[in-house]
Write an enzyme that holds these catalytic residues in place. Structure first.
Site, PDB file in Angstrom:
ATOM      1  CB  ALA A  24      -0.926   0.000   1.216  1.00 17.35           C
ATOM      2  NE  ARG A  29      13.422   5.464   2.632  1.00 10.48           N
ATOM      3  CZ  ARG A  29      14.093   4.448   3.184  1.00 10.48           C
ATOM      4  NH1 ARG A  29      15.404   4.537   3.357  1.00 10.48           N
ATOM      5  NH2 ARG A  29      13.461   3.351   3.532  1.00 10.48           N
ATOM      6  N   GLY A  93      -0.056   2.544   8.395  1.00  7.66           N
ATOM      7  CA  GLY A  93       0.988   1.662   8.874  1.00  7.66           C
ATOM      8  C   GLY A  93       0.718   0.187   8.627  1.00  7.66           C
ATOM      9  N   GLY A 116       5.836  -6.234  -0.129  1.00  8.18           N
ATOM     10  CA  GLY A 116       5.635  -6.149  -1.570  1.00  8.18           C
ATOM     11  C   GLY A 116       6.762  -5.512  -2.330  1.00  8.18           C
ATOM     12  CG  ASN A 394      15.280  -9.173 -54.828  1.00  7.52           C
ATOM     13  OD1 ASN A 394      16.216  -9.602 -54.179  1.00  7.52           O
ATOM     14  ND2 ASN A 394      15.276  -7.949 -55.345  1.00  7.52           N
ATOM     15  CB  ALA A 397      18.075  -0.681 -52.408  1.00  9.34           C
ATOM     16  NE  ARG A 457      11.654   3.595 -65.671  1.00  9.86           N
ATOM     17  CZ  ARG A 457      12.245   2.438 -65.490  1.00  9.86           C
ATOM     18  NH1 ARG A 457      12.302   1.926 -64.283  1.00  9.86           N
ATOM     19  NH2 ARG A 457      12.800   1.779 -66.489  1.00  9.86           N
TER      20      ARG A 457
END
Length: 473
Positions: A24, A29, A93, A116, A394, A397, A457
């Site tokens: 809990a 710290r 506590g 825990g 294939n 690139a 193209r």
């Protein structure tokens, strides 16, 4: 038949044991906005390790995590474990935590209390605490540890050097000069007989600096009530270490990862310079795989046998088949790589990528939600997303699949044996047929039939002498 009856009778009379996990706290710290027990070491939350150890001792239905700070986040993160959660609100506590859990724990005979934030605890040590407590017929049993530097910890004062019985727990600030030499500390793990625990727990006081109910005070209360309080020492003091600061978390993380590397090497995995590798605790790696320095293998990754993972690669929640070569600098996240594939260097495989047997994904290739078929290759400077790519393809690139139109993701399909020329742009949705060719630098917006050539193209025009005339001007 008589033996069967005896066995059944013994089982029926066995004490009912619960495990309560203190989870809990805020972890002040740590200076964090996140729940303390969800901070990770070895790739998992602190609390996950404690739950895993606890559920090897008792069934998940008998494990209770007492949560408070950011309770909904803790519950959500660990709900899959099947354990119970009890809300402590407000958090007053460790003693108050058991007060809150009284209704759930009252039906049990014994309760074991774990921390825990102490992930190194083992089932073996929990069982040792349980068995010692039962053997001594104690009301309270404390798990202790011997530290070379016990400064800051409460010390265990036994009735005599050979006694199991505890006379007192003395906090650091209250120690006498002689008591400061004691190295046995209270580890914060306990076993209680439930009836005396709840018979006396309401006598706990908040007369302390933090105005909280401390479970450690139960030792004195039970002692005054003539109930037996004993202590048993952990075989390995490291098991009780808690992650209260960032430095302590770092130390625990190193211990878990070093142990993981040792475990893998004992099972036939070669890890060069293991102190440079980051391998999470749930990772599985097959024998004869070689891990080079500065590799990270994270999450629930599974790596097959006879693989080689070269330096600076990072692999998260992925499945790697046998005989895979991962060259330097690859990043894999949520991917599946089949037997004999070759990746990299510097490939980035994003979630949903499936790389087929013997396939190649090379330099600066990025994939996302694709299936690359057996023996297919995409070796250079390519982006493949939302694509179904067949066998023996294939991909040249500079190829990209244009899968996103700003609103929807669309699929590119490339059938077996197709050849995609360099610098091709495939605008999805589009299908490239079996054995088809796409000419270099083409922008393909329509389906390409099988065994066809697609050119998308502009026709090249050459104006001779144009550059010379420009310079003369």
């Amino acid at each position: 038949m008589s033996k069967l009856k005896k066995s059944t009778s013994n089982h029926a009379s066995a004490p009912r044991i619960a495990i309560a996990i203190m989870a809990a706290g805020k972890g002040t710290r740590l200076k964090s906005t996140h729940p303390k027990v969800l901070h990770e070491v070895g790739g998992k939350p602190l609390l996950a390790y404690v739950i895993a150890a606890a559920t090897q001792v008792v069934p998940p239905k008998d494990v209770y995590a007492i949560i408070g700070h950011e309770a909904s986040r803790v519950r959500e993160a660990l709900a899959h474990t099947g354990i119970n959660f009890i809300l402590q609100e407000p958090q007053r506590g460790t003693g108050h935590a058991l007060m809150v859990a009284r209704e759930a724990l009252a039906p049990y005979d014994q309760v074991i209390v774990l921390s825990g934030d102490a992930p190194l605890i083992t089932p073996r040590t929990i069982e040792k605490l349980r068995d010692f407590h039962a053997a001594k017929k104690a009301a309270m049993t404390l798990l202790t540890a011997r530290l070379e530097k016990p400064t800051g910890y409460g010390r265990i004062i036994r009735k005599n050097a050979k006694s199991d019985d505890v006379q007192a727990i003395v906090e650091e600030k209250a120690l006498s000069a002689a008591q400061k030499k004691i190295r046995e500390i209270n580890a914060g793990f306990y076993a209680f007989a439930v009836k005396p625990l709840f018979r006396h727990i309401d006598r706990l006081s908040t007369d302390n600096l933090h105005r909280e109910y401390y479970l450690t005070d139960m030792a004195a209360l039970l002692g005054k009530a003539k109930e037996r309080v004993v202590a048993v020492k952990a075989a390995d003091s490291c098991e009780v270490l808690g992650g209260n600061t960032r430095a302590e978390l770092g130390d625990i993380d190193q211990r878990i990862r070093a142990a993981k590397c040792q475990e893998l090497m004992a099972e036939g995995v070669t890890i060069f310079y293991p102190q440079t590798c980051v391998i999470d605790s749930d990772v599985e790696i097959g024998a004869d795989t070689i891990i080079e320095p500065f590799v990270q293998i994270l999450g629930h990754t599974r790596v097959g046998s006879d693989c080689r993972i070269r330096s600076y690669s990072v692999i998260l929640n992925s499945e790697i088949g046998d005989g895979v070569l991962i060259r330097p600098g690859c990043v894999l996240d949520g991917t599946c790589v089949k037997r004999g594939a070759v990746l990299g260097p510097y490939s980035h495989l994003r979630p949903g990528s499936e790389i087929g047997e013997g396939a190649h994904v090379g330099n600066f290739v990025e994939t996302k939600k694709i299936r690359l078929g057996k023996g297919s290759k995409a070796n250079h400077l390519t982006y493949l997303g939302d694509a179904e790519i067949g066998e023996g393809v294939n991909v040249g690139a500079g190829t990209i699949t244009c899968n996103y139109d700003g609103v929807h993701k669309h699929t590119t399909i490339i059938e077996d044996g197709a050849f995609i020329g360099s610098d091709a742009t495939l605008v999805a949705p589009v299908r490239i047929g079996r054995g088809a060719y796409v000419g270099a630098a083409s922008c393909v917006t329509d389906d390409v039939p099988a065994d066809s050539l697609a050119l998308g193209r502009a026709r090249q025009i050459v104006k001779e002498g144009w550059a010379k005339k420009k310079r003369e001007k």
